[in-house]
Design a protein around this motif. Structure first.
Motif, short mmCIF file in Angstrom:
data_model
loop_
_atom_site.label_atom_id
_atom_site.label_comp_id
_atom_site.label_asym_id
_atom_site.label_seq_id
_atom_site.Cartn_x
_atom_site.Cartn_y
_atom_site.Cartn_z
N ILE A 145 2.66 10.31 6.89
CA ILE A 145 2.92 10.88 5.43
C ILE A 145 1.74 11.26 5.07
N ALA A 146 1.87 12.53 4.57
CA ALA A 146 0.77 13.07 3.63
C ALA A 146 1.05 12.89 2.08
N PHE A 147 0.29 12.01 1.47
CA PHE A 147 0.49 11.61 0.16
C PHE A 147 -0.26 12.57 -0.80
N VAL A 148 0.41 13.22 -1.75
CA VAL A 148 -0.56 14.14 -2.65
C VAL A 148 -0.84 13.51 -3.74
N GLU A 159 0.75 -1.42 -0.05
CA GLU A 159 0.06 0.10 0.00
C GLU A 159 0.76 1.18 -0.13
N ILE A 160 1.91 1.29 0.87
CA ILE A 160 2.73 2.46 0.95
C ILE A 160 3.43 2.61 -0.51
N LYS A 161 4.10 1.81 -1.07
CA LYS A 161 4.79 1.75 -2.38
C LYS A 161 3.80 2.20 -3.47
N PHE A 216 1.88 4.97 9.21
CA PHE A 216 2.40 3.51 9.19
C PHE A 216 3.54 3.34 10.29
N LYS A 217 3.68 2.11 10.36
CA LYS A 217 4.76 1.41 11.33
C LYS A 217 6.42 2.08 10.49
N ASN A 218 7.25 2.51 11.17
CA ASN A 218 8.52 3.13 10.53
C ASN A 218 9.29 1.97 9.75
N THR A 219 9.14 0.65 10.51
CA THR A 219 9.85 -0.58 9.83
C THR A 219 9.24 -0.57 8.44
#
Length: 256
Positions: free
Chosen positions: A106-109, A38-40, A79-82
């Motif tokens: 994290i703010a995702f634009v 999801e982060i990627k 999110f967890k930093n790891t």
């Protein structure tokens, strides 16, 4: 006397297994892998990402921040930093990994409809009211941003203002060019009119030019001198009519 304690190996009954380490296919690992993906995906689909430290913010304040970021099409996620480090490393954003320390959100634009300038402005303004929110840096495209650069990004005029200024800048030369063209055509018309009037005024003078012709006719002064020729001819005739002296007459004169 009691017998000393001895370690006795007790085997589990057939069909039963003693608890062991969770296999890699466990639900926990699957959930972690899903978070990393999801982060990627969010990083790939974003024009920019701003990292913040939210320690000290209440749940209500975080909800207010998310609402302030919504007009900029920006998602504020924790999110967890790891897991976040693994995600940014997988997409080649290792410069962000060092910012993932402490409680980070994290703010995702988003690329579709998102505005990094509006998002940075909302984060900066919220941090002024709530000092617990700390801007740590982020990414603009693939370029890492420091905290100072994020704040500088917040000072950039919004996209609508920039487009309006560009439109005005493009329009001004066009208006100026149109004015110059109108002035050119107007001056050309005035010049053409003045030339026509000058030409009309000069035409009578050109038509009167043949007047010197009578002077050429009245010029015959040599003709007035022409009668002198008969006088010369008459003199010549008189000279020719005079008798030449006779040689015999001279000899007839008496001699002494």
């Amino acid at each position: 006397m009691l017998a000393p304690w001895r370690l006795v190996h007790v085997s589990a009954p057939e069909g039963m297994h003693m608890p062991t380490k969770a296999p890699e296919t466990s639900r926990q690992l699957q959930r972690k892998a899903a978070v990393i993906d999801e982060i990627k995906q969010r990083l790939t689909d974003s024009d920019a990402a701003v990292l913040t430290e939210y320690r000290g913010l209440t749940v209500h304040q975080i909800a207010e921040l998310r609402a302030a970021l919504r007009p900029a099409a920006t998602d504020y996620k924790v999110f967890k930093n790891t897991l976040a480090r693994r995600a940014v490393s997988d997409v080649g954003m290792d410069d962000v990994a060092s910012m993932l320390e402490g409680p980070v959100a994290i703010a995702f634009v988003r690329k579709e409809g998102g505005d990094p300038v509006t998002a940075a402005k909302a984060l900066r303004d919220f941090a002024k009211i709530h000092p617990a929110l700390v801007l740590k840096g982020g990414m603009l495209g693939v370029r890492p941003l420091s905290t100072a650069e994020v704040e500088a990004l917040a000072d950039v005029p919004p996209r609508e203002v920039i487009l309006a200024r560009l439109a005005g800048g493009f329009q001004a030369p066009l208006v100026k060019a149109a004015g110059l063209f109108q002035a050119f055509t107007r001056n050309f018309a005035y010049g053409l009119k003045a030339y026509a009037e000058l030409r009309a005024e000069s035409e009578p003078a050109v038509a009167a030019a043949p007047e010197p012709a009578p002077e050429a006719v009245a010029d015959p002064e040599p003709a007035a001198d022409a009668p002198e020729a008969p006088e010369a001819d008459a003199a010549a005739e008189e000279t020719a009519s005079e008798p030449e002296p006779d040689a015999g007459a001279e000899s007839a004169e008496p001699t002494e």
